[in-house]
Enzyme design. Sequence first.
Site, PDB file in Angstrom:
ATOM      1  N   LYS A  22       0.835  -1.207   0.000  1.00  0.00           N
ATOM      2  CA  LYS A  22       0.000   0.000   0.000  1.00  0.00           C
ATOM      3  C   LYS A  22       0.869   1.255   0.000  1.00  0.00           C
ATOM      4  CE  LYS A  22      -1.777   1.534   4.042  1.00  0.00           C
ATOM      5  NZ  LYS A  22      -1.496   2.952   4.355  1.00  0.00           N
ATOM      6  N   ASN A  23       1.832   1.303   0.922  1.00  0.00           N
ATOM      7  CA  ASN A  23       2.587   2.549   1.089  1.00  0.00           C
ATOM      8  C   ASN A  23       3.628   2.779   0.003  1.00  0.00           C
ATOM      9  OD1 ASN A  23       1.003   3.166   3.227  1.00  0.00           O
ATOM     10  ND2 ASN A  23       2.495   2.596   4.802  1.00  0.00           N
ATOM     11  N   ARG A  93      -4.918  10.546   4.331  1.00  0.00           N
ATOM     12  CA  ARG A  93      -3.902  11.590   4.443  1.00  0.00           C
ATOM     13  C   ARG A  93      -2.863  11.510   3.340  1.00  0.00           C
ATOM     14  NH1 ARG A  93      -3.007  14.069   9.008  1.00  0.00           N
ATOM     15  NH2 ARG A  93      -0.859  14.080   8.322  1.00  0.00           N
ATOM     16  N   CYS A 117      -5.219  13.041  13.016  1.00  0.00           N
ATOM     17  CA  CYS A 117      -5.935  11.776  12.835  1.00  0.00           C
ATOM     18  C   CYS A 117      -5.785  10.960  14.104  1.00  0.00           C
ATOM     19  CB  CYS A 117      -5.431  11.023  11.617  1.00  0.00           C
ATOM     20  SG  CYS A 117      -3.859  10.248  11.860  1.00  0.00           S
ATOM     21  N   ARG A 122       0.223  14.667  13.131  1.00  0.00           N
ATOM     22  CA  ARG A 122       0.714  14.453  11.776  1.00  0.00           C
ATOM     23  C   ARG A 122       0.729  15.719  10.914  1.00  0.00           C
ATOM     24  NH1 ARG A 122      -1.585   8.852   9.580  1.00  0.00           N
ATOM     25  NH2 ARG A 122       0.350   8.897   8.428  1.00  0.00           N
ATOM     26  N   PRO A 123       1.553  16.685  11.291  1.00  0.00           N
ATOM     27  CA  PRO A 123       1.649  17.892  10.475  1.00  0.00           C
ATOM     28  C   PRO A 123       2.338  17.610   9.129  1.00  0.00           C
ATOM     29  CG  PRO A 123       3.325  17.915  12.196  1.00  0.00           C
ATOM     30  CD  PRO A 123       2.478  16.703  12.437  1.00  0.00           C
ATOM     31  N   VAL A 124       2.216  18.576   8.195  1.00  0.00           N
ATOM     32  CA  VAL A 124       2.885  18.412   6.889  1.00  0.00           C
ATOM     33  C   VAL A 124       3.839  19.586   6.638  1.00  0.00           C
ATOM     34  CG1 VAL A 124       1.156  16.941   5.785  1.00  0.00           C
ATOM     35  CG2 VAL A 124       0.864  19.423   5.722  1.00  0.00           C
ATOM     36  N   ASP A 125       4.335  20.179   7.745  1.00  0.00           N
ATOM     37  CA  ASP A 125       5.207  21.350   7.608  1.00  0.00           C
ATOM     38  C   ASP A 125       6.471  21.055   6.801  1.00  0.00           C
ATOM     39  OD1 ASP A 125       5.639  19.735  10.063  1.00  0.00           O
ATOM     40  OD2 ASP A 125       7.404  21.001  10.293  1.00  0.00           O
ATOM     41  N   ASP A 305       4.401   0.776  12.089  1.00  0.00           N
ATOM     42  CA  ASP A 305       3.249   0.068  11.518  1.00  0.00           C
ATOM     43  C   ASP A 305       3.176  -1.399  11.961  1.00  0.00           C
ATOM     44  OD1 ASP A 305       2.434   2.346  10.249  1.00  0.00           O
ATOM     45  OD2 ASP A 305       3.225   1.803   8.284  1.00  0.00           O
ATOM     46  N   ILE A 327       7.347   7.296  17.087  1.00  0.00           N
ATOM     47  CA  ILE A 327       7.045   8.022  15.834  1.00  0.00           C
ATOM     48  C   ILE A 327       5.762   8.840  15.974  1.00  0.00           C
ATOM     49  CG2 ILE A 327       6.661   7.803  13.339  1.00  0.00           C
ATOM     50  CD1 ILE A 327       9.414   6.798  14.105  1.00  0.00           C
ATOM     51  N   ARG A 397      -8.711  -0.647   4.397  1.00  0.00           N
ATOM     52  CA  ARG A 397      -7.833   0.360   3.793  1.00  0.00           C
ATOM     53  C   ARG A 397      -6.482  -0.250   3.437  1.00  0.00           C
ATOM     54  NH1 ARG A 397      -7.135   5.578   7.186  1.00  0.00           N
ATOM     55  NH2 ARG A 397      -5.863   5.922   5.350  1.00  0.00           N
TER      56      ARG A 397
HETATM   57  N1  EPU Z   1       6.080  14.838  10.704  1.00  0.00           N
HETATM   58  C1  EPU Z   1       6.225  16.191  10.960  1.00  0.00           C
HETATM   59  N2  EPU Z   1       6.150  17.051   9.903  1.00  0.00           N
HETATM   60  C2  EPU Z   1       5.935  16.639   8.626  1.00  0.00           C
HETATM   61  C3  EPU Z   1       5.798  15.256   8.375  1.00  0.00           C
HETATM   62  C4  EPU Z   1       5.873  14.377   9.441  1.00  0.00           C
HETATM   63  O1  EPU Z   1       6.420  16.596  12.092  1.00  0.00           O
HETATM   64  O2  EPU Z   1       5.872  17.486   7.725  1.00  0.00           O
HETATM   65  C5  EPU Z   1       6.158  13.875  11.823  1.00  0.00           C
HETATM   66  C6  EPU Z   1       4.867  13.075  12.020  1.00  0.00           C
HETATM   67  O3  EPU Z   1       3.924  13.782  12.781  1.00  0.00           O
HETATM   68  C7  EPU Z   1       5.365  11.823  12.688  1.00  0.00           C
HETATM   69  C8  EPU Z   1       6.752  11.629  12.053  1.00  0.00           C
HETATM   70  O4  EPU Z   1       7.109  12.873  11.491  1.00  0.00           O
HETATM   71  O5  EPU Z   1       5.515  12.050  14.062  1.00  0.00           O
HETATM   72  C9  EPU Z   1       6.808  10.572  10.961  1.00  0.00           C
HETATM   73  O6  EPU Z   1       5.735  10.748  10.056  1.00  0.00           O
HETATM   74  P1  EPU Z   1       5.837  10.425   8.507  1.00  0.00           P
HETATM   75  O7  EPU Z   1       5.696  11.696   7.745  1.00  0.00           O
HETATM   76  O8  EPU Z   1       7.043   9.586   8.232  1.00  0.00           O
HETATM   77  O9  EPU Z   1       4.550   9.571   8.269  1.00  0.00           O
HETATM   78  P2  EPU Z   1       3.715   9.551   6.926  1.00  0.00           P
HETATM   79  O10 EPU Z   1       4.634   9.760   5.803  1.00  0.00           O
HETATM   80  O11 EPU Z   1       2.542  10.443   7.071  1.00  0.00           O
HETATM   81  C10 EPU Z   1       4.006   7.013   6.404  1.00  0.00           C
HETATM   82  C11 EPU Z   1       3.086   5.853   6.228  1.00  0.00           C
HETATM   83  C12 EPU Z   1       2.478   5.469   7.566  1.00  0.00           C
HETATM   84  C13 EPU Z   1       3.615   5.124   8.525  1.00  0.00           C
HETATM   85  C14 EPU Z   1       4.593   6.308   8.628  1.00  0.00           C
HETATM   86  C15 EPU Z   1       5.819   6.036   9.476  1.00  0.00           C
HETATM   87  C16 EPU Z   1       2.336   6.164   3.957  1.00  0.00           C
HETATM   88  C17 EPU Z   1       1.237   6.481   3.018  1.00  0.00           C
HETATM   89  N3  EPU Z   1       2.057   6.202   5.264  1.00  0.00           N
HETATM   90  O12 EPU Z   1       3.188   8.074   6.913  1.00  0.00           O
HETATM   91  O13 EPU Z   1       1.669   4.325   7.359  1.00  0.00           O
HETATM   92  O14 EPU Z   1       3.111   4.844   9.803  1.00  0.00           O
HETATM   93  O15 EPU Z   1       5.044   6.681   7.301  1.00  0.00           O
HETATM   94  O16 EPU Z   1       6.526   4.962   8.965  1.00  0.00           O
HETATM   95  O17 EPU Z   1       3.441   5.858   3.531  1.00  0.00           O
HETATM   96  C18 EPU Z   1      -0.125   2.842   7.786  1.00  0.00           C
HETATM   97  O18 EPU Z   1       0.180   2.250   6.739  1.00  0.00           O
HETATM   98  O19 EPU Z   1      -0.958   2.402   8.607  1.00  0.00           O
HETATM   99  C19 EPU Z   1       0.524   4.133   8.091  1.00  0.00           C
HETATM  100  C20 EPU Z   1       0.032   4.980   8.997  1.00  0.00           C
END
Ligand code: EPU
Length: 417
Positions: A22-23, A93, A117, A122-125, A305, A327, A397
């Site tokens: 999926k990811n 997301r 969520c 889970r910010p996207v900054d 995960d 995480i 999902r």
């Molecule tokens: N974070 C920030 N700022 C950002 C982005 C992330 O502070 O701009 C923080 C997050 O809040 C978190 C940490 O960084 O504390 C790691 O988050 P990450 O961005 O790596 O997570 P993600 O990319 O949103 C992906 C997977 C998740 C998996 C995480 C960690 C996908 C589509 N999703 O999420 O998968 O848990 O990486 O490995 O690739 C799942 O499959 O159930 C799932 C949640």
Amino acid sequence: MDKLVIEGGHRLTGEVRVSGAKNAALPILCAALLTREPLTLANVPHLNDVRTMSALLSQMGVRQQRHDPDGITLDAAHIDWPSAPYEMVKTMRASILALGPLLARCGEARVSLPGGCAIGLRPVDQHIKGLQAMGAEIDLTHGYINARAARLTGASFVFDVVTVTGTENLMMAAALAEGETLLENAAREPEVVDLANCLRAMGAKIEGAGSDKIRIQGVRSLGGAEHRVMPDRIETGTYLAAAAAAGGKVRLTGTAPESLDATLEKLREAGSRITISGSSIEIEAEQRPNAVGVRTAPYPGFATDMQAQFMALACVANGTALITETIFENRFMHAIELQRLGADIRLEGNTAVVKGVERLQGAAVMATDLRASAGLVIAGLVAEGDTVVDRIYHLDRGYEALEKKLGQLGARVQRIG
Ligand code: EPU
């Protein structure tokens, strides 16, 4: 709303083929936005998140054709609407992954801010800062990220936190930027490498994916390609953890064993015998598992995960295990549900102290997120009597044909409406 009824207490024996990841599939579907030519993918899992991403791309004007059994061709010759609306982003997301490719290809993008969520803020900054470093003008209004850039320019960017989709977003954007981009403190997850492989097949110049430094030399345009999505390491790990908890002998085929080192090591520590042969992994679990602690970390550390599944395993293990989540700030919702099944869990901040019990007892439980649900299913498989898992749309999902695959292993699992 669908529920799963699991009759616990049966050992698992048999063979299951794992699906595409999926990811990995989600960012790779978005990569189709980067080219006018068709992108043909194989091993794309049949999952609700994939359907949501596909619907989002359709809204943008991307034509798609599914091929049997698990292929899809995406044709983004014309992008009519470079936007990801709130209705889509709130259900998934990962829709944020469209931001980088849309901006790079169309010079503009409007993507809803995801919001928090169940598992955390889970910010996207980092996605936004990285694109700004590449020259994008970004404003946040009415809950949307509005981004513009005539053409992105290569930049050096150091992530403040390791982010998987952040790394993927910037890698896709940089593939079409002018000049070189250097991403430091990048995520090293195998899914990042799979995306880089797909982008390279499309003509992108990327080096270092899989390390924390990724160098991308931007090109004017990318072409069509064919790519096979990597196997799902989390699905693989989930079935392995289920076998370790329930006992038995299970063979998983079509896996990527090299992506599972941390999980396999923990399963061995739990007392399971693991045999790898090519792309197959066999697990034999004869006795009650030993308690094994885990601490989640970015790859190659132990995957967040897989945390809920290992908590379920710890619930029936011999001894006490410490499960630490580093995480996400709120990824222990399954602990409360596991307690309903008779688990002995004490939460201390981001650590769960899990004292294994001889037997769990079936009960009604509620799924809160995808991996939490997987943990509850594993607990249900080892509990006495029936466990009813509510809100299994979370499972749909990310797990393809879960009850069928568990059935192939001799589990008694039934979906009821
Ligand atoms: N974070 C920030 N700022 C950002 C982005 C992330 O502070 O701009 C923080 C997050 O809040 C978190 C940490 O960084 O504390 C790691 O988050 P990450 O961005 O790596 O997570 P993600 O990319 O949103 C992906 C997977 C998740 C998996 C995480 C960690 C996908 C589509 N999703 O999420 O998968 O848990 O990486 O490995 O690739 C799942 O499959 O159930 C799932 C949640």
